[in-house]
Design a protein around this motif. Structure first.
Motif, PDB file in Angstrom:
ATOM      1  N   LYS A  12     -36.919   6.681 -20.064  1.00  0.00           N
ATOM      2  CA  LYS A  12     -36.897   6.200 -18.691  1.00  0.00           C
ATOM      3  C   LYS A  12     -36.168   7.200 -17.792  1.00  0.00           C
ATOM      4  CE  LYS A  12     -35.215   2.282 -16.000  1.00  0.00           C
ATOM      5  NZ  LYS A  12     -34.474   1.031 -16.051  1.00  0.00           N
ATOM      6  N   THR A  13     -36.671   7.381 -16.575  1.00  0.00           N
ATOM      7  CA  THR A  13     -36.032   8.243 -15.588  1.00  0.00           C
ATOM      8  C   THR A  13     -35.268   7.377 -14.598  1.00  0.00           C
ATOM      9  OG1 THR A  13     -37.781   9.902 -15.793  1.00  0.00           O
ATOM     10  CG2 THR A  13     -36.431   9.991 -13.800  1.00  0.00           C
ATOM     11  N   ILE A  14     -34.015   7.763 -14.322  1.00  0.00           N
ATOM     12  CA  ILE A  14     -33.172   7.016 -13.386  1.00  0.00           C
ATOM     13  C   ILE A  14     -32.486   7.966 -12.406  1.00  0.00           C
ATOM     14  CG2 ILE A  14     -32.703   5.168 -15.062  1.00  0.00           C
ATOM     15  CD1 ILE A  14     -29.843   6.408 -15.358  1.00  0.00           C
ATOM     16  N   ASN A  15     -31.932   7.391 -11.355  1.00  0.00           N
ATOM     17  CA  ASN A  15     -31.011   8.077 -10.458  1.00  0.00           C
ATOM     18  C   ASN A  15     -29.622   7.561 -10.818  1.00  0.00           C
ATOM     19  OD1 ASN A  15     -33.130   9.306  -9.000  1.00  0.00           O
ATOM     20  ND2 ASN A  15     -33.382   7.451  -7.796  1.00  0.00           N
ATOM     21  N   LEU A  16     -28.636   8.453 -10.838  1.00  0.00           N
ATOM     22  CA  LEU A  16     -27.291   8.091 -11.277  1.00  0.00           C
ATOM     23  C   LEU A  16     -26.271   8.433 -10.201  1.00  0.00           C
ATOM     24  CD1 LEU A  16     -25.458   7.026 -13.545  1.00  0.00           C
ATOM     25  CD2 LEU A  16     -25.374   9.375 -14.436  1.00  0.00           C
ATOM     26  N   TYR A  17     -25.436   7.459  -9.869  1.00  0.00           N
ATOM     27  CA  TYR A  17     -24.385   7.602  -8.865  1.00  0.00           C
ATOM     28  C   TYR A  17     -23.051   7.484  -9.588  1.00  0.00           C
ATOM     29  CZ  TYR A  17     -22.495   6.969  -4.096  1.00  0.00           C
ATOM     30  OH  TYR A  17     -21.836   7.110  -2.899  1.00  0.00           O
ATOM     31  N   VAL A  18     -22.237   8.550  -9.539  1.00  0.00           N
ATOM     32  CA  VAL A  18     -20.962   8.577 -10.251  1.00  0.00           C
ATOM     33  C   VAL A  18     -19.841   8.464  -9.229  1.00  0.00           C
ATOM     34  CG1 VAL A  18     -19.488   9.857 -11.841  1.00  0.00           C
ATOM     35  CG2 VAL A  18     -21.988  10.035 -12.047  1.00  0.00           C
ATOM     36  N   TYR A  28     -30.211   3.272  -7.636  1.00  0.00           N
ATOM     37  CA  TYR A  28     -29.351   4.056  -8.516  1.00  0.00           C
ATOM     38  C   TYR A  28     -28.705   3.161  -9.560  1.00  0.00           C
ATOM     39  CZ  TYR A  28     -29.496   8.024  -5.307  1.00  0.00           C
ATOM     40  OH  TYR A  28     -29.910   9.077  -4.544  1.00  0.00           O
ATOM     41  N   GLU A  29     -28.337   3.778 -10.677  1.00  0.00           N
ATOM     42  CA  GLU A  29     -27.432   3.170 -11.648  1.00  0.00           C
ATOM     43  C   GLU A  29     -26.048   3.723 -11.318  1.00  0.00           C
ATOM     44  OE1 GLU A  29     -28.368   0.908 -13.893  1.00  0.00           O
ATOM     45  OE2 GLU A  29     -30.460   1.108 -13.268  1.00  0.00           O
ATOM     46  N   ILE A  30     -25.004   2.949 -11.611  1.00  0.00           N
ATOM     47  CA  ILE A  30     -23.646   3.384 -11.304  1.00  0.00           C
ATOM     48  C   ILE A  30     -22.883   3.727 -12.574  1.00  0.00           C
ATOM     49  CG2 ILE A  30     -22.711   1.027 -11.274  1.00  0.00           C
ATOM     50  CD1 ILE A  30     -21.552   3.724  -8.854  1.00  0.00           C
ATOM     51  N   ALA A  31     -22.147   4.813 -12.523  1.00  0.00           N
ATOM     52  CA  ALA A  31     -21.190   5.162 -13.576  1.00  0.00           C
ATOM     53  C   ALA A  31     -19.845   5.293 -12.884  1.00  0.00           C
ATOM     54  CB  ALA A  31     -21.583   6.459 -14.265  1.00  0.00           C
ATOM     55  N   ARG A  32     -18.869   4.540 -13.341  1.00  0.00           N
ATOM     56  CA  ARG A  32     -17.534   4.561 -12.732  1.00  0.00           C
ATOM     57  C   ARG A  32     -16.612   5.591 -13.371  1.00  0.00           C
ATOM     58  NH1 ARG A  32     -18.112   2.267  -7.832  1.00  0.00           N
ATOM     59  NH2 ARG A  32     -19.084   0.233  -7.962  1.00  0.00           N
ATOM     60  N   THR A  33     -16.987   6.105 -14.536  1.00  0.00           N
ATOM     61  CA  THR A  33     -16.175   7.100 -15.248  1.00  0.00           C
ATOM     62  C   THR A  33     -17.082   8.207 -15.774  1.00  0.00           C
ATOM     63  OG1 THR A  33     -16.405   6.062 -17.419  1.00  0.00           O
ATOM     64  CG2 THR A  33     -14.559   5.294 -16.031  1.00  0.00           C
ATOM     65  N   VAL A  34     -16.470   9.318 -16.127  1.00  0.00           N
ATOM     66  CA  VAL A  34     -17.206  10.429 -16.733  1.00  0.00           C
ATOM     67  C   VAL A  34     -17.854   9.979 -18.039  1.00  0.00           C
ATOM     68  CG1 VAL A  34     -16.909  12.679 -17.854  1.00  0.00           C
ATOM     69  CG2 VAL A  34     -15.861  12.240 -15.615  1.00  0.00           C
ATOM     70  N   GLU A  35     -17.140   9.197 -18.816  1.00  0.00           N
ATOM     71  CA  GLU A  35     -17.675   8.725 -20.097  1.00  0.00           C
ATOM     72  C   GLU A  35     -18.944   7.885 -19.895  1.00  0.00           C
ATOM     73  OE1 GLU A  35     -13.567  10.005 -20.444  1.00  0.00           O
ATOM     74  OE2 GLU A  35     -14.436   8.502 -19.120  1.00  0.00           O
ATOM     75  N   THR A  42     -27.193  11.149 -21.478  1.00  0.00           N
ATOM     76  CA  THR A  42     -27.718  11.420 -22.816  1.00  0.00           C
ATOM     77  C   THR A  42     -28.722  10.357 -23.266  1.00  0.00           C
ATOM     78  OG1 THR A  42     -25.784  10.356 -23.821  1.00  0.00           O
ATOM     79  CG2 THR A  42     -25.703  12.751 -23.549  1.00  0.00           C
ATOM     80  N   SER A  43     -28.881   9.290 -22.484  1.00  0.00           N
ATOM     81  CA  SER A  43     -29.814   8.220 -22.846  1.00  0.00           C
ATOM     82  C   SER A  43     -31.052   8.176 -21.958  1.00  0.00           C
ATOM     83  CB  SER A  43     -29.112   6.861 -22.740  1.00  0.00           C
ATOM     84  OG  SER A  43     -28.014   6.795 -23.623  1.00  0.00           O
ATOM     85  N   TYR A  44     -30.985   8.760 -20.783  1.00  0.00           N
ATOM     86  CA  TYR A  44     -32.072   8.712 -19.802  1.00  0.00           C
ATOM     87  C   TYR A  44     -32.321  10.091 -19.223  1.00  0.00           C
ATOM     88  CZ  TYR A  44     -30.958   3.725 -19.822  1.00  0.00           C
ATOM     89  OH  TYR A  44     -30.721   2.438 -20.203  1.00  0.00           O
ATOM     90  N   ARG A  80     -29.000  17.659 -17.966  1.00  0.00           N
ATOM     91  CA  ARG A  80     -29.898  17.953 -16.861  1.00  0.00           C
ATOM     92  C   ARG A  80     -30.039  16.781 -15.903  1.00  0.00           C
ATOM     93  NH1 ARG A  80     -34.010  21.173 -15.073  1.00  0.00           N
ATOM     94  NH2 ARG A  80     -35.484  20.010 -13.831  1.00  0.00           N
ATOM     95  N   ALA A  81     -30.122  17.133 -14.631  1.00  0.00           N
ATOM     96  CA  ALA A  81     -30.597  16.249 -13.574  1.00  0.00           C
ATOM     97  C   ALA A  81     -31.514  17.126 -12.724  1.00  0.00           C
ATOM     98  CB  ALA A  81     -29.441  15.721 -12.737  1.00  0.00           C
ATOM     99  N   ASN A  82     -32.567  16.552 -12.198  1.00  0.00           N
ATOM    100  CA  ASN A  82     -33.482  17.352 -11.381  1.00  0.00           C
ATOM    101  C   ASN A  82     -32.810  17.818 -10.088  1.00  0.00           C
ATOM    102  OD1 ASN A  82     -35.543  17.061 -13.257  1.00  0.00           O
ATOM    103  ND2 ASN A  82     -36.297  15.200 -12.287  1.00  0.00           N
ATOM    104  N   LYS A  83     -32.010  16.912  -9.499  1.00  0.00           N
ATOM    105  CA  LYS A  83     -31.302  17.212  -8.256  1.00  0.00           C
ATOM    106  C   LYS A  83     -29.868  16.706  -8.384  1.00  0.00           C
ATOM    107  CE  LYS A  83     -35.476  16.553  -5.567  1.00  0.00           C
ATOM    108  NZ  LYS A  83     -36.138  15.787  -4.512  1.00  0.00           N
ATOM    109  N   ILE A  84     -28.923  17.511  -7.911  1.00  0.00           N
ATOM    110  CA  ILE A  84     -27.522  17.108  -7.938  1.00  0.00           C
ATOM    111  C   ILE A  84     -26.967  17.181  -6.522  1.00  0.00           C
ATOM    112  CG2 ILE A  84     -25.210  17.582  -8.830  1.00  0.00           C
ATOM    113  CD1 ILE A  84     -26.576  18.909 -11.278  1.00  0.00           C
ATOM    114  N   TYR A  85     -26.436  16.045  -6.059  1.00  0.00           N
ATOM    115  CA  TYR A  85     -25.793  15.957  -4.745  1.00  0.00           C
ATOM    116  C   TYR A  85     -24.310  15.707  -4.951  1.00  0.00           C
ATOM    117  CZ  TYR A  85     -30.391  15.515  -2.586  1.00  0.00           C
ATOM    118  OH  TYR A  85     -31.666  15.746  -2.158  1.00  0.00           O
TER     119      TYR A  85
END
Length: 130
Positions: A12-18, A28-35, A42-44, A80-85
């Motif tokens: 699955k392809t997602i957008n990730l907001y850290v 977007y999916e949210i990640a509150r920590t680096v972990e 590593t999963s998407y 990898r991410a296609n685009k990094i902001y």
């Protein structure tokens, strides 16, 4: 494995907001920590990755790993991410992340086709900056 079976196993392809504080933008999916971010990465497949620099403190009052720490892990593990902001309000942290990513592209440590933007993709309601 035939094409039909292969399609069933596509990642699955997602957008990730850290970010440790900001609201997660729609789509977007949210990640509150680096972990947490590493688990997603590593999963998407990541289309858009949006990074904050300062990710707060843990329950013991210790500084958590930063967005810059995540950038170094991305480079070390060739994630990898296609685009990094970069949506951080920390100007030094932004520059550290940005120039590390540009250098990694130049030296072919990360994929050369990754798009890197030194600004946020969504408006930041916590500051006047876009």
């Amino acid at each position: 494995m035939n094409k039909s079976e292969e399609n069933n196993f596509k990642i699955k392809t997602i957008n990730l907001y850290v970010d440790d504080l900001r609201d997660c933008p729609k789509g977007y999916e949210i990640a509150r920590t680096v972990e947490e971010a590493i688990k997603y990465m590593t999963s998407y497949k990541i289309n858009i990755l949006s990074l904050d620099h300062d990710l707060g403190m843990d329950e013991n009052g210790n500084l958590r790993k930063s967005g810059y720490d995540l950038v170094k892990i991305i480079c070390e593990k060739s994630l990898r991410a296609n685009k990094i902001y970069l949506h951080t309000d920390n100007p030094v942290g932004r520059d550290n992340m940005y120039y590390t990513l540009l250098g990694a592209k130049k030296h072919k440590i990360i994929d050369e086709d990754i798009e890197i933007y030194n600004y946020p993709i969504t408006p930041n309601k916590y500051s006047d900056k876009l």
